[in-house]
Motif scaffolding. Structure first.
Motif, PDB file in Angstrom:
ATOM      1  N   THR A 111     -37.178  17.324  23.167  1.00 22.05           N
ATOM      2  CA  THR A 111     -36.764  17.057  24.532  1.00 22.05           C
ATOM      3  C   THR A 111     -37.837  16.246  25.256  1.00 22.05           C
ATOM      4  OG1 THR A 111     -35.662  19.213  24.512  1.00 22.05           O
ATOM      5  CG2 THR A 111     -35.939  18.133  26.654  1.00 22.05           C
ATOM      6  N   PRO A 112     -37.562  14.962  25.511  1.00 23.87           N
ATOM      7  CA  PRO A 112     -38.513  14.197  26.328  1.00 23.87           C
ATOM      8  C   PRO A 112     -38.548  14.766  27.748  1.00 23.87           C
ATOM      9  CG  PRO A 112     -37.082  12.732  25.080  1.00 23.87           C
ATOM     10  CD  PRO A 112     -36.507  14.119  24.961  1.00 23.87           C
ATOM     11  N   VAL A 113     -39.738  14.874  28.301  1.00 28.31           N
ATOM     12  CA  VAL A 113     -39.910  15.359  29.662  1.00 28.31           C
ATOM     13  C   VAL A 113     -39.359  14.307  30.621  1.00 28.31           C
ATOM     14  CG1 VAL A 113     -41.640  16.005  31.392  1.00 28.31           C
ATOM     15  CG2 VAL A 113     -41.912  16.748  29.027  1.00 28.31           C
ATOM     16  N   GLY A 118     -50.159  26.120  21.029  1.00 30.39           N
ATOM     17  CA  GLY A 118     -49.924  24.839  21.689  1.00 30.39           C
ATOM     18  C   GLY A 118     -51.000  23.797  21.478  1.00 30.39           C
ATOM     19  N   VAL A 119     -52.021  24.117  20.680  1.00 31.90           N
ATOM     20  CA  VAL A 119     -53.091  23.147  20.422  1.00 31.90           C
ATOM     21  C   VAL A 119     -52.573  22.110  19.429  1.00 31.90           C
ATOM     22  CG1 VAL A 119     -55.419  22.836  19.491  1.00 31.90           C
ATOM     23  CG2 VAL A 119     -54.883  24.843  20.882  1.00 31.90           C
ATOM     24  N   VAL A 149     -43.222  14.958  25.445  1.00 34.21           N
ATOM     25  CA  VAL A 149     -42.173  15.334  24.506  1.00 34.21           C
ATOM     26  C   VAL A 149     -42.382  16.792  24.120  1.00 34.21           C
ATOM     27  CG1 VAL A 149     -41.021  14.802  22.332  1.00 34.21           C
ATOM     28  CG2 VAL A 149     -42.137  12.973  23.602  1.00 34.21           C
ATOM     29  N   SER A 150     -41.323  17.578  24.286  1.00 31.26           N
ATOM     30  CA  SER A 150     -41.368  19.000  23.972  1.00 31.26           C
ATOM     31  C   SER A 150     -40.656  19.248  22.647  1.00 31.26           C
ATOM     32  CB  SER A 150     -40.670  19.765  25.102  1.00 31.26           C
ATOM     33  OG  SER A 150     -40.611  21.126  24.824  1.00 31.26           O
ATOM     34  N   PHE A 151     -41.282  20.070  21.786  1.00 30.40           N
ATOM     35  CA  PHE A 151     -40.731  20.394  20.467  1.00 30.40           C
ATOM     36  C   PHE A 151     -40.570  21.906  20.344  1.00 30.40           C
ATOM     37  CE2 PHE A 151     -42.894  16.389  19.992  1.00 30.40           C
ATOM     38  CZ  PHE A 151     -42.024  15.647  19.199  1.00 30.40           C
ATOM     39  N   PRO A 154     -41.051  26.228  23.298  1.00 27.09           N
ATOM     40  CA  PRO A 154     -41.379  24.804  23.178  1.00 27.09           C
ATOM     41  C   PRO A 154     -42.860  24.526  23.437  1.00 27.09           C
ATOM     42  CG  PRO A 154     -40.407  25.227  25.315  1.00 27.09           C
ATOM     43  CD  PRO A 154     -40.391  26.540  24.576  1.00 27.09           C
ATOM     44  N   PHE A 155     -43.321  23.447  22.803  1.00 29.14           N
ATOM     45  CA  PHE A 155     -44.674  22.943  22.998  1.00 29.14           C
ATOM     46  C   PHE A 155     -44.582  21.473  23.376  1.00 29.14           C
ATOM     47  CE2 PHE A 155     -45.068  26.381  19.877  1.00 29.14           C
ATOM     48  CZ  PHE A 155     -45.930  27.211  20.583  1.00 29.14           C
TER      49      PHE A 155
END
Length: 159
Positions: A97-99, A56-57, A127-129, A143-144
């Motif tokens: 996916t936008p938070v 997640g970095v 924003v999650s990818f 997701p990150f």
């Protein structure tokens, strides 16, 4: 001696069956037919690429201009940093996916591309990818959630 009722035996059998199903679900590290993804590269028009590692970095911040649709390309990389989906690319798509509450929207233009638009000036995590395995409808990587900045558009000075 332990005696199980018929109901408790059935419950135990069902639990073992569920665990077996979960263990057989798509896993990139155990299935030789699936790609082994180690990171995500986000290519944003006019900006240096951002890499998100398997922990997640992230290597930078996603920067948008308020109310401007910004093109983004999402690429999933293997351990060597090369494109990791290869011949399996058509089985997957980037899940973007936008938070909720971030003020960011995403419009898909392809399986690994789209535009992001920020409505409100500010910074945050928004924003999650992830890598979505289409057929099995689950995420194989991620997701990150990525940090973002939305800047006000430049002001135009008329003379």
């Amino acid at each position: 001696m332990l005696y199980l009722t018929r109901r408790s035996r059935l419950a135990a059998i069902a639990a073992v069956a569920l665990l077996s199903l979960g263990a057989s679900a798509c896993q990139t590290t155990d299935d030789p037919d699936e790609p082994e993804i180690e990171s995500i590269r986000l290519t944003i028009s006019g900006q240096p690429s951002i890499t998100v590692s398997s922990t997640g970095v992230q290597s930078g911040t996603l920067t948008l201009t308020q109310n401007v649709a910004t093109t983004i390309q999402v690429e999933f990389l293997d351990a060597s940093g090369a494109a990791g989906l290869g011949e399996h690319a058509d089985e997957f798509q980037a899940q973007v996916t936008p938070v909720a509450g971030s003020g960011i929207t995403f419009a898909r233009t392809g399986p690994f591309a789209g535009t992001l638009t920020g409505a409100t000036v500010g910074t945050g995590r928004g924003v999650s990818f992830s890598l979505l395995h289409i057929e099995e409808n689950h995420e194989d990587f991620g997701p990150f959630t990525v940090n973002f900045t939305v800047n006000a558009p430049p002001t135009v000075v008329q003379r």
